[in-house]
Design an enzyme around this catalytic site. Structure first.
Site, PDB file in Angstrom:
ATOM      1  CG  ASP A 194      36.428 129.363   2.671  1.00 38.39           C
ATOM      2  OD1 ASP A 194      35.659 128.431   2.349  1.00 38.39           O
ATOM      3  OD2 ASP A 194      37.601 129.433   2.292  1.00 38.39           O
TER       4      ASP A 194
ATOM      5  CD  GLU B 205      21.770 169.270  27.203  1.00 39.75           C
ATOM      6  OE1 GLU B 205      21.737 168.198  27.834  1.00 39.75           O
ATOM      7  OE2 GLU B 205      20.883 170.127  27.277  1.00 39.75           O
TER       8      GLU B 205
ATOM      9  CG  ASN C 100      18.621 169.506  30.139  1.00 46.91           C
ATOM     10  OD1 ASN C 100      18.060 168.434  29.928  1.00 46.91           O
ATOM     11  ND2 ASN C 100      19.484 170.034  29.304  1.00 46.91           N
TER      12      ASN C 100
ATOM     13  CG  ASP D  17      38.602 135.974   1.074  1.00 47.53           C
ATOM     14  OD1 ASP D  17      37.812 135.573   0.205  1.00 47.53           O
ATOM     15  OD2 ASP D  17      39.254 135.205   1.801  1.00 47.53           O
TER      16      ASP D  17
END
Length: 855
Positions: free
Chosen positions: A330, A288, A685, A596
């Site tokens: 570059d 969860e 849990n 670019d």
């Protein structure tokens, strides 16, 4: 102040005075108070994700998540069957999960917004009688904006004043050539023909312009197109991985729940109890807190990356940077210092020539386009050149089709068209050359070959060159067709010193599994010389001319074995990136210019430096505050650290939950009572999930940072199918011990197994969080604190009256010793087996072998 009135669709057809009147604006600009009022009325000047989703929309999106859907279904079953305790706990889990995620998402968005503001695009706007530099999003209708070459046009509007302004409108028209802009009413029907209109999303590539803003945000032409085509953006690699995980959990849950339910019914168990138990199993298998863990981890990653000079504009880009295995860049600013200096200006015979410097200085001084470092170097070297008396008549800015800049200048009645640009293009357009004595001689093919040889000699030493030429010209206007029959004057030679840190940074990226490829507009020989100087390995090269002859499929085959791409155009940069992606690679691209922007947008991880053109920064996902590849390597590390912590949660949660649910499913078939009641399953849990809240703050081990990792569900399944059944094996051992050794009743059985389960799940976190021996890799304090706090809470439920409502009872002392022994045995076994479970899956290695990048 009067209220603005709507403008016609063809607003450029009106005189400027009429538009000013209808917008209740003046050439002096708006006041700050009026601008604030208009911003409240028209909204921020943003397109797309211009505002955060409202709270109700965020909650609704969470309920559509498959993991949350499992919890909702389980809650519905509990409520319909009258198990209100389970119904309440499931809803607590839901509320805690969604609340934590939304709170953390809000904090993360605040972090990202603050970082984005630090690199936001700004424009000069007239306010309160002065000029203020404002973020683009603060521009409102009626504002007067002053633009210069390189600026992004922030909104739709009309030109009030212009000086040699040219705009790149390829975003709207698809045409790559700059369009001239000037003031005045225009009768054009189509926006592409409206010389007096400027449109949001385009860019000024030369000259200057003052515009009156007529529309902002979604009301602009670009905003209308975006709205008409608006769909969810394609899922990123990160989002695709999360979806695959959600589908995996749903399938496992569906299979296990259906199996248990059918088996219980076949064994004649009570239908109501079977449904409740199946619903609890579904909840137990659901991680969860995954969305919250993800959000916290990514936002912390963004903060750490900012400290390393990488500003994150999109949180998921952190993951994309970490999984990147090819980086395209570059050479200027990354491999060199970006400190261009003019070291020579030679005539057509190769000897020094002052005339060449004078002509180059005229061109650089009077051009209205974006000034490059080469122009700055020429101007700096030409301090002694007399430019007085010259005046500019017209110019044509640089574009990648022509690869040159032309300026028409006049002095004392003599007009010269002065051109500078790529030497091979200038030489090809020349029909004559200046001789050493100042005369002009015809230029034949042999002469052109000799000039190219001079050029190649300089390029071979790693230098950059510009060709300079001229011609007499009488007209007032110039076009690209006039750049012919030129007289070649000579070459300007530049030097940009190599960056000392470049070789080490590239070597570091190589060690991280990232191959660096150079994509440059410079000549191949110059870039090759630089790479050799720095000792950077080079494997294959392609030029723009060669790329133009290749199909997309052929290019995809060649890019794998090519590290240098020279003399490429902007569209070829994008083709190279898409070719690499087509071969299965995650590609990053660093850019800084207007040209670019398409490549930055196409890359999986688009990067721009903070000094880049507005358009480039707008297209980028990440901004580099330092143009150094070492900064990129830092960012890659942070991206992988973030991914590592997310995967820790998935491994821990999935394997532990699967093992526990498998144990309960199996035991429920062979013992006369449920091994845990539904409410105990939910409590287990919830406590385990809370123990993992500290994962985002944990360390990442070297192996997680060393190589790129993808979302491989096969690896997660491998870990789950090894560590989950191991946990179940020890669970079954305690089942036998409790039933046969201690003859435990139902309540004692459940209490003992609950605490044993909590101890094994939480303590094993410290083992399986790392592939190293647990004593060699200490967790951070936050994870230790949350894990032990959750374990103490579990003990509190078992040892105090808090556990009574959950059905817990006191456990005999001897049983505690047995539990401790089993837990110790399990931790030893987990430490041994984790090496097998955490071995990298073959799928990732196979993908990398099929599409090799590294030597």
């Amino acid at each position: 102040m009067p209220e603005p009135t709507p403008l016609p669709e063809r607003f450029w057809s009106l005189p400027a005075t009429d538009v000013l009147a209808q917008l209740a604006a003046t050439p002096a600009g708006l006041t700050q108070d009026e601008a604030a009022r208009r911003r409240a009325a028209f909204g921020r000047n943003l397109i797309g994700d211009s505002h955060r989703r409202r709270l109700i929309v965020r909650i609704a999106r969470r309920f559509a998540d498959p993991l949350v859907a499992i919890l909702i279904a389980a809650a519905a079953v509990s409520g319909l069957t009258g198990d209100w305790a389970s119904f309440a706990i499931i809803n607590v889990i839901l509320v805690v999960s969604i609340t934590l995620e939304i709170v953390q998402q809000e904090r993360a968005e605040n972090v990202v917004e603050a970082l984005k503001r630090s690199v936001a695009v700004h424009v000069a706007v007239r306010r309160d009688g002065g000029v203020a530099l404002l973020a683009v999003e603060d521009v409102v209708p009626g504002d007067i904006v002053q633009l210069e070459a390189g600026n992004l046009v922030p909104a739709d509007g009309i030109v009030l004043e212009a000086r040699d302004a040219h705009a790149n409108e390829s975003l709207l028209t698809g045409e790559p050539y700059p369009v001239a802009k000037r003031a005045g009413a225009c009768a054009a029907e189509a926006p592409a023909e409206a010389f007096s209109a400027l449109f949001s999303g385009t860019a000024l590539v030369s000259g200057e312009a003052t515009m009156l803003v007529t529309a902002t945000g979604a009301q602009t032409r670009f905003g209308a197109i975006a709205a008409a085509l608006e769909t969810e953006p394609p899922p990123t690699a990160f989002e695709r991985g999360l979806h695959a995980f959600g589908v995996l959990i749903v399938r496992i849950t569906g299979f296990l729940v259906l199996f248990v339910l059918l088996a219980h019914l076949a064994f004649g168990r009570a239908v109501l109890d079977s449904f409740l138990f199946a619903a609890a199993l579904a909840v137990g298998l659901t991680p969860e807190l995954l969305p919250m863990i993800m959000t916290v981890t990514l936002s912390r990653g963004a903060q750490r990356m900012a400290k390393r000079k990488v500003v994150v504009k999109r949180l998921a880009a952190i993951h994309d940077l970490g999984t990147m295995d090819v980086l395209c860049t570059d050479k200027t600013g990354t491999l060199t210092e970006a400190r261009m200096s003019l070291i020579a200006h030679s005539g057509s015979d190769g000897t020094p020539c002052a005339r060449v410097l004078e002509l180059a200085a005229l061109n650089s001084h009077f051009e209205t386009g974006i000034r490059t470092p080469l122009d700055d170097a020429i101007i700096a070297a030409a301090t002694g050149v007399a430019l007085s008396g010259w005046r500019r008549i017209a110019d044509i800015p640089f574009d990648f089709e022509r690869r040159r800049v032309s300026v028409l200048v006049e002095r004392d009645g003599m007009r010269l068209l002065v051109i500078k640009g790529a030497p091979e293009a200038i030489i090809a357009a020349a029909t004559a050359r200046e001789s050493g004595d100042g005369g002009v001689q015809p230029l034949d093919d042999a002469g052109r070959a000799a000039l190219l040889k001079l050029h190649d000699a300089q390029i071979g030493q790693g230098r950059r060159c510009l060709g300079v030429a001229w011609r007499h010209f009488a007209a007032d206007k110039i076009t690209a067709a006039d750049e012919s029959e030129l007289v070649f004057a000579g070459l300007c030679v530049f030097d940009d010193p190599p960056k000392a840190s470049a070789a080490a940074a590239i070597a570091r990226l190589e060690k991280q599994g990232v191959r660096v490829k150079i994509i440059s507009g410079d000549a191949e020989a110059a870039v090759r010389h630089l790479m050799q100087t720095l000792g950077i390995p080079l494997r294959g090269s392609l030029t723009g001319a060669q790329i133009a002859e290749l199909s997309d499929a052929a290019l995809a085959a060649r890019v794998l074995h090519t590290d240098l791409f020279a003399r490429v155009s902007p569209d070829q940069k994008t083709r190279i990136i898409r070719a690499l992606q087509a071969r299965g690679h995650t590609v990053g691209f660093i850019g800084d210019g207007i040209n670019d922007a398409p490549a930055i947008h196409a890359a999986d991880a688009g990067l721009a430096v903070d000094t880049a053109a507005d358009v480039a920064r707008a297209a980028a996902d990440l901004i580099l505050l330092d143009p150094d590849l070492g900064v990129v390597a830092d960012g890659v590390e942070e991206g992988r650290r973030t991914y590592s912590n997310i995967m820790k949660y998935l491994r821990m949660g999935t394997s532990s939950n699967f093992g526990n649910m498998l144990s309960m499913a199996a035991a429920s078939l062979f013992i006369p009572f449920l091994p845990l009641t539904p409410i105990q399953v939910l409590l287990n849990n919830l406590l385990y999930d809370l123990s993992e809240v500290g994962i985002p703050f944990d360390r990442a081990e070297p192996r997680d940072i060393r190589k790129p990792h993808g979302w491989e569900m096969s690896e997660l399944m491998r870990f789950t199918l090894i560590m989950g059944p191991l946990s179940s094996l020890f669970d079954l051992a305690i089942f036998v011990l409790l039933l046969k050794g201690f003859h435990a009743g139902a309540d004692t059985f459940r209490t003992a197994w609950f605490i044993e389960s909590m101890m094994t799940q939480i303590l094993v976190i410290f083992a399986i969080r790392t592939a190293l021996p647990l004593w060699q890799a200490r967790p951070r304090a936050a994870l230790t604190l949350t894990s032990l706090a959750a374990l103490l809470a579990a003990f509190a439920f078992v040892l105090t009256p808090l556990g009574a409502p959950f059905g817990f009872v006191p456990v005999p002392g001897l049983l505690w010793l047995a539990i401790a022994a089993l837990v110790a045995g399990y931790l030893v076994a987990a430490e041994i087996l984790k090496r097998l479970a955490m071995t990298p899956g073959r799928h990732w290695r196979r993908r990398k072998t099929r599409h090799p990048v590294h030597n």
